[in-house]
Design an enzyme around this catalytic site. Structure first.
Site: not given
Ligand SMILES: Cc1cc2nc3c(=O)[nH]c(=O)nc-3n(C[C@H](O)[C@H](O)[C@H](O)COP(=O)(O)OP(=O)(O)OC[C@H]3O[C@@H](n4cnc5c(N)ncnc54)[C@H](O)[C@@H]3O)c2cc1C
Lengths: 664, 628
Positions: B207, B210, B288, B342-343, B548
């Site tokens: 998404g 990060s 998460a 990996g993915v 937080y």
């Molecule tokens: C406003 C805001 C609020 C947030 N609130 C929370 C919260 O309440 N709880 C929480 O836990 N986190 C929160 N986060 C942090 C973030 O949303 C989490 O870390 C979330 O899990 C990241 O998911 P993403 O899909 O956006 O991953 P990305 O940001 O796209 O990637 C994050 C990492 O995961 C890896 N990755 C992504 N997808 C895969 C996949 N399919 N396979 C392997 N690796 C992958 C990427 O390479 C990268 O290293 C928040 C962030 C923001 C900006």
């Protein structure tokens, strides 16, 4: 820490000093006592009543652990241990009440006005303190030179709308029936002596102290030297209380702790004659109410000025930066009864030493302290003009070495000195153009011994004034002595001499452990500053024209070195194979007295039991005497050859290239 | 019949729930932008034609800020703050008190603007460093891809302050050379095979939310960098109603997953604050944590089965037993691997029936200490509601600033409190009091019982119930707060949040010390106005809590604000670690917190992780350099 000390040597910018009695002399005492008091407290404080504070201590997890532990170890019922803890706490705790501060304020105004011509306080220091109090828990760390200063900080803080401190006091003060209670209500809490081995007591006290710090209940005042100094010289800091005070920081319970060194000095000390007697081994009167009342005579005299210098607040967090790892409590409950890690113990010790040094550096010296030094170097009296001349030279030297001297600029130098003489008529008198020490008048004919004691008491009284100024000269003087005796002037040779001497005298003067190199540097740069020394590639060099300075500085340490030599000599006698702690002072005194009578010893300062004890501690520290506990008391065992070796080394270092006995 | 009503009942409550929780989504525009994938993977899909994340994300989302392009805060001509768009409850509303709070808190001034570069200067984007053979073979395999500068820039970052700040200034660093969109597990297998074959660096992209610099391309990487955007792998492949599990492709984003499950009467209950945009794969990859973990658990509790494609091949377990004693759990190598191994392609997750009843609540405490003590007691009695959060006084005041002009449920905390204040809260100092917000879920009767239990505990700590509205509002604001940072950045204010977890007995000390450290560090580094330094306790556990922090300051007069910001954040993290806090509760390590990994897990621990990496990915194909 070095940085702090170095900054300190460089500063000495004049500060705004004012007399707090002036307003009292003009205004009404009663309205001062009844003034509206509105202090800005520490902003992170949890407002607590005295009883809530005590309850917090009693119910603390820490005490619960300790109590169960002790119950298991001793087999006593849990409840009993708990009750004991409660009664310890009751005996200890303060009961700070503003109304009592007012009462004390009223009484102290009267007393102070009678005793002192002025109480001079640095205004900037008060302003800094006011700021500090609001930001973090504050620890007030004054030196202790007279009973009269026990409440002086509370008095000043009451007058200037600063939170009234709670004060750690020795139990003997509590013993004084009425006064004990008054002090308690003025914020004093009471600590037994020698508590190291009493686990429960230690636990209650430390939790009490920590809770005060942690909650920001009030500024906490304590004497890091532990006691009132009988010699007016700084004492080696005690670490127990220091540790308790710092622990909340180590454990992250507070963001920071502010330590405020406070230097109190007197033109004339109330207890001056008492001090000398104590040092000679005449037992000191117990601190009873009656005793104090008897001291009323004391109130009739004039004691000149009291100086209270509030030093720059020191941030513990700053000191700890890069030095201690607070994360060490991450894996254990912080309430467990744990020994401090070595790292933290060293830190505690360094902080304590640092604070004593800061106290020393901010000490305001009266002209008399310098005059006393000159007088002592001229035991048979000195002609007025010479006296003036030497004193003024000493003043210049002291100023170059960073001393804070309160020498009134608006008066002629001779006027200043004459008025000092007048104030100290009990110590020295001026007759036929000569200045001499005054000997106590006693009844009738005296024995030879009594004569020695009388003379010694006059000398020691005078010495205690000189002692207030010693810290100014210590390091340069040590370098000077080291130079006069080192095999060469190479930096290494002088430094190793320096280290030996410093090690030997470590109970005499305050040195931060493990900082010999810095102390040496400081000593050298002091000598450089007064032009007595130059440093070239090959080592140190004495500047011919300033040879005097080196000689004079060496002479400053002479009384101490002499005493050590004599103590070593005495201890090498057969009779001193083993002895108990109790016997040490009287036996050594008797032995030295013999040497006096036979004319082998002439320095009266050798009779100071304080220096004698320090010499013994040095031997223990250096492994030449062993100390062990034998049935309720300490026993010492002398290793004669080891003592002799140290003695020889010391002798080597004073049989010098430059005559040690010439004077300024 | 019975089951029919059950279903419709469930659907109704599902709908209601949608309104409330994801209730910020007022109107959801159908997205017409359908994917151009060349080949459909074969898989059974649960029917759903709701909006998905488009490949050209920049058409709906900001390229240099948070969230949807149509939603943002701004100060109108009258100096009043407004929130644009139609998606959220706040959308289209005016927030009259925000300006005063903003100016008062930061010493900011609406005259002093720092607007962002309006659009991406495509010519400033470095040309892609392509591995031609790799690209050819990918195309041949039918995988969608793009070298478009906008697509590449969009996937070059997460949402750390420095990342967004640079974009606003139009600064572009190392970015992916190519974006690929696998549409199923097999696509990923092909991509990884080809990457290994041609020595190409892969960075999974979910998404993009990060906040640990995890998505940043290592500047020293010389190979071609390929961003593997999982967004088109977004189907729920099956729902197992007997075991209450769902098998889902890892690219699905939180809100789509919940909405689609809701349609069948289910939910996962996993609701990180970023759930509008973050993906299932991202959750797994970062370990998460969702707001309602007290009922549903964190991601590690929710996951039953994971499939991950690594350079060594595909890793997965052979069955879906609810617990196994088969050596160390291999899932735990995958969870938190941050895209280094990996993915993640498919995940089986637990699902639950949509709860019958939800109720918000709030409690006012005289001070933060009392609030923490109450949360601790709640945790001790193991009666935490689905969510319980405790805000400190600064956040309480901030809540006030977000009060819209007209709206019944949006009466401000303070206003809402006022009537209590006179009658009940006498003696509460508005500069010390703090608020806990609560969310209860379950069947109605139990919720009410539960509610009583919690309020009874609160009363013991001086806490007074302060109404449902305050609670509900607190949760809804969560989704718009992320948009506020962009507003701040328009006016010299930069900020960020970070988190930790810590044993109960250290919570208060940690909060105080970290907040204070931030204030002091700012001052020492020349920040002219005291920063906003505030915290909340967002999760409770048996043995501790998650804390937080928000931290923001006015950077006028600073020549390198980001550097100052980073130094302060660094100091704050040191302070956290010194106060027994963890390196991260849920944001992960990424590259931002890597330097502390060794001290966090010990050298041996780090070695263990390294050896896993070495085995799975000896050539560092997954070369985002996170974690180790
Ligand atoms: C406003 C805001 C609020 C947030 N609130 C929370 C919260 O309440 N709880 C929480 O836990 N986190 C929160 N986060 C942090 C973030 O949303 C989490 O870390 C979330 O899990 C990241 O998911 P993403 O899909 O956006 O991953 P990305 O940001 O796209 O990637 C994050 C990492 O995961 C890896 N990755 C992504 N997808 C895969 C996949 N399919 N396979 C392997 N690796 C992958 C990427 O390479 C990268 O290293 C928040 C962030 C923001 C900006």
């Amino acid at each position: 820490m070095e940085r702090l000390l170095r900054e300190h040597t460089l500063k000495s910018e004049p500060e705004n000093v004012f007399d707090i009695l002036e307003e009292r002399r003009r205004g009404s005492d009663i309205s001062h006592a009844l003034r509206t008091f509105s202090a800005q407290p520490y902003r992170g404080a949890t407002p607590l009543s005295v009883s809530a504070l005590n309850r917090m201590v009693q119910e603390s997890q820490y005490l619960r652990y300790v109590i169960s532990e002790i119950a298991v170890e001793s087999g006593e019922p849990h409840e009993c241990v708990k009750e004991e803890a409660v009664s310890i706490l009751e005996e200890m705790s303060q009961n700070l009440q503003l109304s009592f501060i007012r009462l004390m304020g009223f009484a102290l105004t009267k007393v102070f006005k009678r005793l002192f011509s002025s109480i001079r306080v640095n205004e900037d220091g008060l302003a800094r303190l006011q700021q500090a109090i609001q930001e973090h828990p504050v620890i007030l760390m004054p030196n202790h030179r007279s009973y009269i200063d026990f409440l002086v900080l509370s008095y000043i803080m009451f007058t200037y709308d600063l939170s009234i401190p709670v004060i750690a006091a020795g139990i003997p003060l509590m013993g004084m029936s009425l006064i004990g209670e008054i002090l308690r209500r003025s914020g004093a809490f009471f600590i037994r002596r020698a508590i190291g081995s009493d686990k429960l007591y230690w636990a209650v006290l430390s939790e009490y102290v920590r809770t005060i710090v942690r909650t920001g209940f009030a500024p906490l005042e304590f004497y890091v030297e532990g006691l009132r100094s009988r010699t007016l010289k700084s004492l080696k800091p005690k670490l127990g209380m220091m540790q308790m005070v710092l622990e909340p920081f180590f454990k992250g319970e507070v963001y920071d702790i502010t330590l405020v060194p406070i230097s109190i000095s007197y033109d004339r000390v109330l207890e001056e004659s008492l001090l000398a007697h104590e040092l000679l081994g005449v037992p000191k009167p117990r601190e009873t109410t009656r005793g104090l009342l008897k001291a009323r005579r004391v109130l009739e005299e004039n004691y000149g000025c009291m100086h209270v210098y509030f030093g720059k607040p020191v941030s513990v967090r700053e000191l700890a930066k890069g030095r201690i790892h607070r994360g060490q409590y991450n894996l254990i409950p912080r309430d467990l009864l744990l020994k401090l890690s070595v790292e933290l113990q060293e830190f505690v010790s360094d902080v304590a030493h640092l604070l004593v040094q800061l106290q020393e550096r901010d000490l305001v010296l009266s002209p008399w302290t310098l005059m006393a030094l000159i007088l002592l170097q001229n035991p048979d009296g000195v002609e007025w003009n010479t006296f003036t001349h030497k004193t003024l030279r000493l003043r210049t030297l002291a100023a170059q070495l960073g001393a804070r001297i309160d020498w009134p600029a608006q008066l002629l130098d001779s006027e200043v000195m004459l008025s000092s003489m007048a104030l100290h008529h009990s110590v020295a008198h001026f007759e036929n153009g000569h200045v001499r020490l005054v000997e106590e008048a006693g009844p009738g004919p005296v024995t030879q011994e009594e004569a020695v004691f009388r003379r010694a008491s006059a000398v020691l009284m005078c010495a205690s004034y000189r002692n207030q100024a010693l810290h100014v000269f210590t390091r340069p003087a040590l370098v000077a002595v080291a130079m006069t005796s080192a095999p060469s002037y190479s930096k290494d040779d002088v430094f190793s001499r320096f280290c030996f001497l410093q090690d030997l005298l470590a109970n005499e003067f305050i040195f931060m452990p493990g900082h010999a190199a810095q102390d040496f540097e400081e000593g050298c740069s002091g000598l450089l500053r007064c032009g007595a020394l130059s440093i070239c590639d090959h080592g140190l060099r004495v500047i011919e024209e300033e040879q005097d300075t080196i000689v004079f500085l060496s002479a400053v340490l002479k009384p101490f070195i002499e005493t050590y030599q004599i103590v070593f000599r005495v201890l090498c006698e057969e009779t001193f194979q083993t002895f108990t702690e109790k016997r040490f002072v009287p036996d050594v005194r008797a032995a030295i007295m013999k040497l006096f009578l036979s004319g082998e010893v002439r320095s009266y300062e050798c009779l100071s039991s304080d220096t004698q004890k320090n010499a013994l501690s040095a031997l223990v520290r250096m492994g030449a005497v062993s100390k062990s506990r034998v049935a309720e008391q300490f026993e010492y065992r002398v290793n004669h050859s080891a003592v002799r070796r140290i003695w020889d080394t010391l002798d080597g270092s004073v049989t010098s290239k430059v005559p040690l006995y010439s004077r300024l | 019949m019975a089951s029919n009503t059950d279903v419709s009942e469930r659907q109704r409550s599902a709908q209601q729930r949608l309104r409330i929780i994801a209730g910020h989504l007022q109107k959801r525009e159908e997205n017409e932008h359908t994917a151009l994938s060349a080949q459909e993977c074969k898989a059974e899909t649960s029917k759903s034609n709701a909006a998905k994340v488009p490949k050209r994300r920049q058409e709906v989302m900001k390229w240099n800020g948070w969230g949807y392009s149509d939603s943002r805060f701004f100060f109108n001509k009258k100096g009043q703050a407004e929130f644009t768009g139609k998606r959220y409850r706040l959308s289209g509303l005016i927030l009259p008190s925000l300006k005063d709070w903003f100016e008062g808190t930061f010493g900011a001034n609406l005259q002093h603007k720092t607007p962002a570069t309006a659009s991406l200067n495509v010519s400033a984007v470095p040309p892609p460093n392509l591995n031609e053979v790799f690209v050819e073979e990918l195309k041949a395999a039918g995988v969608a891809l793009s070298t478009d500068p906008e697509d590449r820039v969009f996937r070059s970052h997460g949402h750390c302050l420095h990342e967004i700040f640079a974009l606003r200034e139009g600064r572009i660093g190392r970015i992916p050379d190519l974006v690929v969109w696998p549409s199923c597990h097999d696509d990923v297998v092909k991509i990884v095979e080809l990457a290994c074959k041609h020595s190409v660096c892969l960075i999974p992209y979910g998404g993009g939310t990060s906040v640990s610099s995890a998505l940043e391309c290592p500047p020293e990487e010389t190979r071609s960098i390929v961003s593997v955007d999982t967004s088109q792998m977004n189907r729920i492949l099956w729902i197992d109603e007997k075991n209450l599990t769902a098998h889902v492709e890892a690219g699905i984003i939180g809100q789509d997953l919940e909405r689609q499950l809701n349609e069948s009467g289910y939910c996962t209950g996993h609701e990180p604050d970023s759930m509008e945009f973050s993906s299932l794969g991202g959750w797994v990859a970062t370990r998460a944590s969702g707001m309602k973990k007290n009922i549903y658990g964190n991601i590690e509790d929710l996951v039953v089965h994971i499939k991950m494609v690594t350079p060594r091949g595909v890793i997965e377990k052979s069955c879906q037993g609810p617990r196994m004693s088969t050596g160390p759990d291999i899932h735990h190598f995958i969870m938190g691997s941050e895209g280094t191994l990996g993915v993640v392609t498919e995940v089986t997750m637990k699902i639950r029936p949509v709860p019958e009843y939800q109720k918000y609540g709030s409690i006012v405490f005289p001070n933060f200490q009392q609030g923490v003590a109450c949360l601790r007691e709640v945790a001790k009695q193991r009666c935490a509601p689905a969510s319980i959060r405790l805000m400190d006084n600064e956040q309480f005041q901030f809540g006030h600033a977000l009060k819209p002009q007209v709206s019944s449920i949006f009466t401000s905390f303070l206003d809402g409190l006022k009537k209590f204040y006179i009658t009940k809260f006498k003696g509460f100092d508005p500069h010390h009091l703090c608020v806990a917000t609560l969310l209860f879920e379950g069947d109605r009767e139990k919720v009410l019982q539960h509610e009583k239990q919690v309020y009874d505990i609160a009363a013991k700590f001086g806490g007074l119930a302060a109404g449902e509205d305050n609670g509900q509002r607190g949760y809804m604001l969560t989704f718009v707060i992320a948009y506020l940072r962009d507003l701040g950045m328009d006016y010299y204010v930069i900020g960020e949040s970070f988190e930790t977890s810590v044993p109960w007995d250290r919570v208060l000390d940690l909060c105080r010390n970290v907040k204070e450290r931030i204030v002091r560090e700012c001052k020492e580094r020349g920040v002219q106005f005291p920063p906003l330094s505030t915290c909340r306790v967002t999760q409770t556990y048996d043995a501790g809590a998650c804390v937080y922090f928000y931290f923001a300051f006015n950077y006028r007069g600073l020549s390198d604000p980001i550097h100052v910001y980073e130094q302060v954040e660094h100091a704050a993290r040191e302070e956290i670690l010194a106060n027994a806090g963890s390196l991260s509760h849920h944001h992960g390590v990424g590259k931002l917190r890597k330097e502390w990994m060794r001290e966090t897990v010990s050298s041996v621990g780090l070695g263990m992780l390294k050896s896993v990496k070495d085995y799975l990915d000896p050539n560092n194909i997954f070369g985002n350099r996170n974690l180790l």
